[in-house]
Design an enzyme around this catalytic site. Structure first.
Site, PDB file in Angstrom:
ATOM      1  N   ASN A   7     -11.201   0.200 -13.776  1.00 42.95           N
ATOM      2  CA  ASN A   7      -9.878  -0.549 -14.001  1.00 42.95           C
ATOM      3  C   ASN A   7      -9.465  -0.247 -15.356  1.00 42.95           C
ATOM      4  OD1 ASN A   7      -8.171  -2.400 -15.012  1.00 42.95           O
ATOM      5  ND2 ASN A   7      -8.658  -3.946 -13.176  1.00 42.95           N
ATOM      6  N   ASP A   9      -6.394  -0.857 -16.539  1.00 44.53           N
ATOM      7  CA  ASP A   9      -5.264  -1.709 -16.929  1.00 44.53           C
ATOM      8  C   ASP A   9      -5.148  -1.934 -18.437  1.00 44.53           C
ATOM      9  OD1 ASP A   9      -4.771  -2.243 -14.297  1.00 44.53           O
ATOM     10  OD2 ASP A   9      -5.355  -4.434 -14.336  1.00 44.53           O
ATOM     11  N   HIS A  10      -6.225  -2.056 -19.254  1.00 44.95           N
ATOM     12  CA  HIS A  10      -6.072  -2.361 -20.687  1.00 44.95           C
ATOM     13  C   HIS A  10      -5.763  -1.042 -21.516  1.00 44.95           C
ATOM     14  CE1 HIS A  10      -6.842  -6.355 -20.084  1.00 44.95           C
ATOM     15  NE2 HIS A  10      -8.169  -6.155 -19.349  1.00 44.95           N
ATOM     16  N   ARG A  18       2.912  -2.266 -27.866  1.00 47.76           N
ATOM     17  CA  ARG A  18       3.917  -1.748 -29.111  1.00 47.76           C
ATOM     18  C   ARG A  18       5.224  -1.079 -28.399  1.00 47.76           C
ATOM     19  NH1 ARG A  18       1.707  -0.783 -34.141  1.00 47.76           N
ATOM     20  NH2 ARG A  18       3.554   0.373 -34.633  1.00 47.76           N
ATOM     21  N   HIS A  43      -3.765  -2.871 -11.636  1.00 43.33           N
ATOM     22  CA  HIS A  43      -3.203  -4.213 -11.296  1.00 43.33           C
ATOM     23  C   HIS A  43      -1.876  -4.167 -11.495  1.00 43.33           C
ATOM     24  CE1 HIS A  43      -3.586  -9.099 -11.248  1.00 43.33           C
ATOM     25  NE2 HIS A  43      -2.193  -8.508 -10.425  1.00 43.33           N
ATOM     26  N   ARG A  45       1.172  -6.357 -11.894  1.00 43.39           N
ATOM     27  CA  ARG A  45       1.559  -7.698 -11.864  1.00 43.39           C
ATOM     28  C   ARG A  45       3.104  -7.943 -11.819  1.00 43.39           C
ATOM     29  NH1 ARG A  45      -3.284 -10.643 -14.206  1.00 43.39           N
ATOM     30  NH2 ARG A  45      -1.793 -12.563 -14.211  1.00 43.39           N
ATOM     31  N   ARG A  49       2.805  -6.591 -17.289  1.00 42.74           N
ATOM     32  CA  ARG A  49       2.615  -6.745 -18.632  1.00 42.74           C
ATOM     33  C   ARG A  49       1.705  -5.769 -18.891  1.00 42.74           C
ATOM     34  NH1 ARG A  49      -1.775 -11.528 -18.198  1.00 42.74           N
ATOM     35  NH2 ARG A  49      -0.126 -12.943 -17.446  1.00 42.74           N
ATOM     36  N   HIS A  50       1.178  -4.879 -18.148  1.00 39.10           N
ATOM     37  CA  HIS A  50       0.206  -3.762 -18.560  1.00 39.10           C
ATOM     38  C   HIS A  50       0.776  -2.758 -17.493  1.00 39.10           C
ATOM     39  CE1 HIS A  50      -2.222  -5.703 -15.362  1.00 39.10           C
ATOM     40  NE2 HIS A  50      -2.988  -6.236 -16.445  1.00 39.10           N
ATOM     41  N   GLU A  70      -4.580  -3.554  -7.238  1.00 37.89           N
ATOM     42  CA  GLU A  70      -4.761  -5.068  -7.059  1.00 37.89           C
ATOM     43  C   GLU A  70      -3.328  -5.715  -7.222  1.00 37.89           C
ATOM     44  OE1 GLU A  70      -7.177  -6.247 -10.381  1.00 37.89           O
ATOM     45  OE2 GLU A  70      -8.846  -5.411  -9.853  1.00 37.89           O
ATOM     46  N   THR A 100      -6.023 -13.442 -17.477  1.00 38.35           N
ATOM     47  CA  THR A 100      -6.588 -12.451 -16.896  1.00 38.35           C
ATOM     48  C   THR A 100      -6.689 -13.079 -15.289  1.00 38.35           C
ATOM     49  OG1 THR A 100      -8.334 -10.764 -16.059  1.00 38.35           O
ATOM     50  CG2 THR A 100      -9.011 -12.991 -17.231  1.00 38.35           C
ATOM     51  N   THR A 101      -7.079 -12.549 -14.221  1.00 41.09           N
ATOM     52  CA  THR A 101      -7.038 -13.255 -13.089  1.00 41.09           C
ATOM     53  C   THR A 101      -8.332 -14.216 -12.968  1.00 41.09           C
ATOM     54  OG1 THR A 101      -6.804 -11.184 -11.937  1.00 41.09           O
ATOM     55  CG2 THR A 101      -7.627 -12.914 -10.585  1.00 41.09           C
ATOM     56  N   GLU A 151     -14.006  -8.520  -2.293  1.00 40.99           N
ATOM     57  CA  GLU A 151     -14.522  -8.321  -3.680  1.00 40.99           C
ATOM     58  C   GLU A 151     -15.056  -9.740  -4.154  1.00 40.99           C
ATOM     59  OE1 GLU A 151     -12.163  -6.442  -6.446  1.00 40.99           O
ATOM     60  OE2 GLU A 151     -13.256  -6.979  -8.285  1.00 40.99           O
ATOM     61  N   HIS A 190     -15.425  -8.566 -12.168  1.00 36.45           N
ATOM     62  CA  HIS A 190     -14.898  -9.415 -13.051  1.00 36.45           C
ATOM     63  C   HIS A 190     -15.968  -9.910 -14.054  1.00 36.45           C
ATOM     64  CE1 HIS A 190     -11.821 -12.175 -15.153  1.00 36.45           C
ATOM     65  NE2 HIS A 190     -11.160 -11.458 -14.187  1.00 36.45           N
ATOM     66  N   GLY A 191     -15.482  -9.674 -15.191  1.00 32.15           N
ATOM     67  CA  GLY A 191     -16.462 -10.090 -16.587  1.00 32.15           C
ATOM     68  C   GLY A 191     -17.818  -9.156 -16.655  1.00 32.15           C
ATOM     69  N   GLY A 212     -13.443  -3.177 -16.071  1.00 32.44           N
ATOM     70  CA  GLY A 212     -12.353  -2.861 -16.823  1.00 32.44           C
ATOM     71  C   GLY A 212     -12.655  -3.116 -18.285  1.00 32.44           C
ATOM     72  N   HIS A 213     -12.420  -4.235 -18.504  1.00 32.34           N
ATOM     73  CA  HIS A 213     -12.105  -4.588 -20.162  1.00 32.34           C
ATOM     74  C   HIS A 213     -13.507  -4.110 -20.730  1.00 32.34           C
ATOM     75  CE1 HIS A 213     -12.262  -7.666 -23.418  1.00 32.34           C
ATOM     76  NE2 HIS A 213     -11.111  -7.337 -23.297  1.00 32.34           N
TER      77      HIS A 213
HETATM   78  N1  PXP Z   1     -11.637  -7.216  -9.969  1.00 32.57           N
HETATM   79  C1  PXP Z   1     -10.469  -7.794 -10.224  1.00 32.57           C
HETATM   80  C2  PXP Z   1     -10.089  -8.402  -8.643  1.00 32.57           C
HETATM   81  C3  PXP Z   1      -9.838  -7.897 -11.212  1.00 32.57           C
HETATM   82  O1  PXP Z   1      -8.625  -8.977 -11.151  1.00 32.57           O
HETATM   83  C4  PXP Z   1     -10.241  -7.364 -12.399  1.00 32.57           C
HETATM   84  C5  PXP Z   1      -9.495  -7.914 -13.810  1.00 32.57           C
HETATM   85  O2  PXP Z   1      -8.072  -7.116 -13.964  1.00 32.57           O
HETATM   86  C6  PXP Z   1     -11.381  -6.918 -12.351  1.00 32.57           C
HETATM   87  C7  PXP Z   1     -12.040  -6.729 -11.207  1.00 32.57           C
HETATM   88  C8  PXP Z   1     -12.162  -6.302 -13.774  1.00 32.57           C
HETATM   89  O3  PXP Z   1     -12.580  -7.347 -14.563  1.00 32.57           O
HETATM   90  P1  PXP Z   1     -12.782  -6.900 -16.031  1.00 32.57           P
HETATM   91  O4  PXP Z   1     -11.620  -6.598 -16.751  1.00 32.57           O
HETATM   92  O5  PXP Z   1     -13.314  -8.081 -16.536  1.00 32.57           O
HETATM   93  O6  PXP Z   1     -13.999  -5.984 -16.033  1.00 32.57           O
END
Ligand code: PXP
Length: 238
Positions: A7, A9-10, A18, A43, A45, A49-50, A70, A100-101, A151, A190-191, A212-213
């Protein structure tokens, strides 16, 4: 072996912070693919925002693996997805104020509007995944509303104190079994980070992880190519 979808997004979060043109998530996606990722997740949104619309359009042209979008199950997003045609759409809940979600989609409660979105996306030839908590009711509702995949939200497992990790892992294992038994394909995410990913990657029914993160954070120190490769190693560790 479990596939990794990164992911990105970040990367866009940093750009939007910026209002600059950099860093661009498009080359980030290519680097992830070259490092061994099997797919790219973004994602779009409601508040942009990103990831912004231009990113989605360019990703569709540039991503050569699997593009997973997403999105909330809204008319606006369904319309955009049907036009751009990502390979997979993952329907997620979305609140403007959240960082975040938070939590999975309540498919059982929102059955009618989720079913309409699933049908509209599938009609356009897009596979649909639903981001849900590892609950049997949600899995059964996902099957009934025509999704191809679920998921499983790994947030509770990731956030659980050490004493509760096994309980949360057991929930994920059972949910994956039930979903697969109902004919659903199973992803998770996620996480997840380098030190908690392995047990999830080991669940036999889980074919794909969305992360992602932690990867983008590590990339700040070691570079994106190395960060993706290190995650693939962490997933495969014996
Ligand atoms: N899966 C879904 C559905 C999400 O919304 C996200 C966060 O955008 C992720 C996975 C990835 O999560 P993380 O950034 O915590 O790895």
């Amino acid at each position: 072996m479990t596939r990794l979808h990164v992911n990105v997004d970040h990367v866009a979060t940093l750009r939007q912070a910026r209002g600059s043109q950099y860093p661009d998530p498009i080359p980030a996606a290519t680097i992830c693919e070259m490092a061994g990722a099997s797919g790219i997740t973004i994602h779009l949104r409601e508040d942009r925002r990103h990831i912004i619309d231009r990113d989605l359009e360019l990703m569709r042209k540039v991503v050569t693996t699997t593009l997973n979008l997403e999105m909330a199950a809204t008319d606006e997003m369904v319309h955009i997805a049907r036009a751009v045609r990502p390979d997979i759409c993952t329907l997620v809940p979305e609140k403007r104020q959240e960082r975040t979600t938070e939590g999975g989609l309540d498919v059982a409660q929102g059955f009618d509007f989720v079913s309409i979105a699933v049908a509209a996306l599938r009609e356009a030839g897009i596979r649909v995944s639903l981001f849900i908590d590892p609950d049997i009711d949600q899995i059964e509702a996902s099957r009934r509303c025509g999704a191809d995949m679920v998921e499983l939200h790994t947030g509770d497992y990731c956030d659980a104190p050490y004493s509760h990790k096994d309980t949360e892992m057991h929930r994920l294992i059972e949910a994956a079994k039930v979903a697969s038994g109902l004919g659903l394909r199973v992803a998770a995410g996620h996480g997840l980070h380098y030190h908690n990913v392995r047990p999830v990657a080991l669940i036999p029914e889980v074919e794909e992880l969305n992360i992602g993160h932690s990867i983008i954070s590590r990339a700040v120190f070691v570079g994106l190519d190395a960060a993706v490769r290190q995650m693939l190693e962490a997933m495969a560790e014996r």
